[in-house]
Write a protein that holds these residues in place. Structure first.
Motif, short mmCIF file in Angstrom:
data_model
loop_
_atom_site.label_atom_id
_atom_site.label_comp_id
_atom_site.label_asym_id
_atom_site.label_seq_id
_atom_site.Cartn_x
_atom_site.Cartn_y
_atom_site.Cartn_z
N THR A 15 0.82 -1.21 0.00
CA THR A 15 0.00 0.00 0.00
C THR A 15 0.85 1.26 0.00
N GLY A 16 1.92 1.27 0.80
CA GLY A 16 2.70 2.49 0.94
C GLY A 16 4.14 2.40 0.54
N MET A 111 -8.09 0.14 -1.70
CA MET A 111 -8.88 0.64 -0.57
C MET A 111 -9.76 1.82 -0.94
N THR A 288 -1.67 -3.72 6.60
CA THR A 288 -2.64 -2.63 6.65
C THR A 288 -4.04 -3.20 6.82
N SER A 289 -4.35 -4.19 5.98
CA SER A 289 -5.57 -4.99 6.12
C SER A 289 -5.13 -6.42 6.37
N ALA A 326 -9.46 -3.44 7.60
CA ALA A 326 -8.52 -2.66 8.42
C ALA A 326 -8.08 -3.49 9.61
N SER A 327 -6.78 -3.70 9.74
CA SER A 327 -6.22 -4.40 10.90
C SER A 327 -5.04 -3.58 11.43
N ARG A 329 -3.89 -0.99 10.07
CA ARG A 329 -4.35 0.40 9.91
C ARG A 329 -5.28 0.79 11.06
N ASP A 332 -3.23 1.46 14.22
CA ASP A 332 -2.59 2.77 14.10
C ASP A 332 -3.60 3.89 14.37
N HIS A 333 -4.83 3.70 13.87
CA HIS A 333 -5.87 4.72 14.07
C HIS A 333 -6.25 4.84 15.55
N SER A 336 -3.39 6.70 17.19
CA SER A 336 -3.24 8.09 16.75
C SER A 336 -4.37 9.00 17.23
N HIS A 383 -13.67 0.27 8.56
CA HIS A 383 -13.63 0.50 7.10
C HIS A 383 -14.52 -0.52 6.40
#
Length: 540
Positions: A15-16, A111, A288-289, A326-327, A329, A332-333, A336, A383
């Motif tokens: 993803t990134g 996504m 991320t997922s 989303a796992s 991710r 992290d959310h 954050s 998500h």
């Protein structure tokens, strides 16, 4: 490693970031390189990338991992990537998918959720192809995105398009100039239809395309040359060889989607007491997922679970694929967005996660630690729900919140979220097993495999051993297996996986955790039902 041992390159586009690894014939990873790639968010629910940016990053990381090695020892290269949609015009240049009209942005990411109305229209057809995606097509798949492009850019957009690629197939096209497609990408994300007894022969469902407004989508735009993963695409083109720093005799293997490469890169792992029957192994690719992979000899249809897909990872075997949108991710959310994050000053999310694991451990041990979350319950569908409910409108839920903004409160919420992701996995496992799959263990790879609390919690909740590959770069190893098979080092990807995947540690469920998780899972299921009740009340 012997002085003359053949080497292979595995390339993974996540993803990134784009990553590459140099791998021996025995599966030893000699070097890894990473380069970040850009993401644009032009509107809410939109996520876009640039194929030129990605290819530049791929070339950079490949050159980095082969530095210092004799390039003539490198015999094969394999690619995997996220299942994102790449648009290319008839001249081979990027074709914009963006409402900003920026032609650099020619990728709709996996996504991206722009096609909400289109996915409903597709699912309303009740066409036979939907049986192979758990009954409902997902926003993450390519067909709704193509309908969105048609609806928003007009029929003339398809006149401009030369190719619509899944990102893994774009990479093999850039490497070889061949427009062949991987059976993995097409059956998993494009509704390419291979049915039981079809001997692997597939077809595009033209009647389905007619129903959803894609009758002008040409076969040559989406693929007519379809190949098994790991089969030979061809040699590197001279241009690509120069860009990658390799020689043109390097053979290129047919690609895989990233999670599927992770499955291939760990499914052959050896661990004491673990069954070597591939059909008894649940593969968890957690980044991320999360993806939940299971292979079977027969086609097993599971509502809300994608597949069965013929030869999507292993030739002549069927793949079922569950997932959580989303796992990593989500974790992290949670971190954050909590006020206590400021207490960690300028530390990175991985550093904060490590500290939270230590805080959780200091708050209790064994079952005492698990009990910290007895009053905090989380539904992880922030998500949407990919499996087994297949409902993109599902949302996250948390109960047990207080005014506490301390590090301890964040640690407990973090632990409850780790547990919730594991309950989501159990929900998927239960659905699969109720329709014919039988699992004696789970294998785990991806970023969350490096989180010991996550791995142990997964074993506790599922009630089966988790095998943790000694080589944590399973996705890159899976990509390298594609290159090794294409180069002829092994006669099949099964044989390559058996010889290259290596050993694994075995993590057992902790004694005394089962009853606690049974009760929390009961709450988890009740909260899922309650969310639907809330929706019904508000729709009255």
């Amino acid at each position: 490693m012997s002085a003359q041992e053949d080497l292979f390159v595995g390339v993974d586009v996540g993803t990134g970031s784009a990553r590459a690894a140099l791998v021996t014939c025995g599966g030893e990873v000699l070097a890894v390189a990473t380069k970040s790639i850009q993401i644009w968010y032009p509107e809410p629910h939109f996520a876009e990338q640039s194929s030129e940016d990605i290819w530049t990053a791929v070339c950079q990381v490949t050159k980095e991992v082969i530095a210092g090695f004799d390039i003539y020892r490198i015999k094969g290269i394999g690619f995997d990537a996220t299942c994102s949609l790449v648009a290319i015009d008839k001249q081979g240049n990027p074709l914009s998918v963006s409402p900003s009209a920026n032609h650099e942005q020619n990728i709709i990411m996996w996504m991206d959720h722009r096609a909400e109305s289109e996915v409903k229209r597709v699912n309303d057809t009740k066409h036979r192809v939907l049986d192979f995606v758990g009954g409902k097509i997902s926003l993450e798949m390519q067909i709704p995105k193509l309908v969105w492009l048609k609806n928003n850019f007009g029929a003339s957009y398809f006149d401009l398009a030369g190719h619509f690629f899944d990102l893994p197939d774009f990479l093999t096209w850039k490497a070889t100039s061949s427009s062949s497609r991987s059976l993995c990408s097409l059956v998993c994300k494009w509704t390419y239809l291979v049915e039981e007894g079809g001997q692997g022969r597939g077809r595009w469902p033209r009647d389905f395309f007619q129903q959803i407004g894609l009758s002008d989508l040409r076969d040559e735009q989406i693929g007519t040359d379809v190949r098994m993963p790991g089969s030979l695409v061809g040699n590197l083109s001279k241009e690509a060889a120069t860009q990658l720093g390799l020689h043109p005799e390097v053979r290129v293997g047919t690609s895989l989607i990233d999670a599927h490469a992770g499955t291939l890169g760990m499914i052959g792992c050896n661990a004491a007491g673990a069954s070597q029957n591939f059909t008894e192994r649940l593969g968890l690719i957690c980044g991320t997922s999360s993806c939940h992979m299971a292979v079977s000899e027969d086609s097993l249809f599971v509502p809300g679970v994608w597949g069965p897909y013929f030869s999507a990872v292993l030739p002549n075997m069927w793949l079922s694929e569950g997932g959580q949108s989303a796992s990593g991710r989500l974790l992290d959310h949670i971190i954050s967005s909590h006020p206590a994050k400021e207490l960690f000053k300028d530390k990175s999310l991985p550093e904060i996660t490590k500290e939270l694991n230590e805080i959780v451990a200091n708050l209790g041990a064994g079952v005492d630690m698990i009990n910290l979350t007895r009053d905090v319950h989380v539904i992880p569908d922030f998500h949407g729900n990919r499996s087994p409910l297949a409902d993109s409108e599902r949302s996250g839920m948390i109960t047990g919140l207080t005014l506490d903004t301390s590090e301890k409160n964040l640690a407990i919420l973090y632990l409850a979220t780790v547990q919730a992701i594991a309950y989501g996995t159990k929900h998927i496992l239960d659905a699969m097993q109720s329709h014919g799959h039988k699992f004696s263990c789970a294998l785990i790879c991806g970023g969350l495999a490096k989180n010991a609390l996550f791995v142990q919690t997964t074993s506790d909740v599922l009630g089966i051993p988790v095998l943790l590959p000694q080589e944590l770069e399973s996705v890159l190893l899976g990509a390298a297996i594609l290159g090794a098979t294409a180069a002829g080092a092994y006669p099949s990807v099964q044989e390559a996986a058996t010889k290259m995947c290596g050993g694994a540690a075995r993590i057992e469920p902790r004694n005394g955790s089962q009853e606690f998780h049974r009760r929390k899972y009961e709450v988890f299921l009740k909260m899922l039902d309650d969310q639907m009740e809330y929706r019904k009340i508000m729709e009255k």
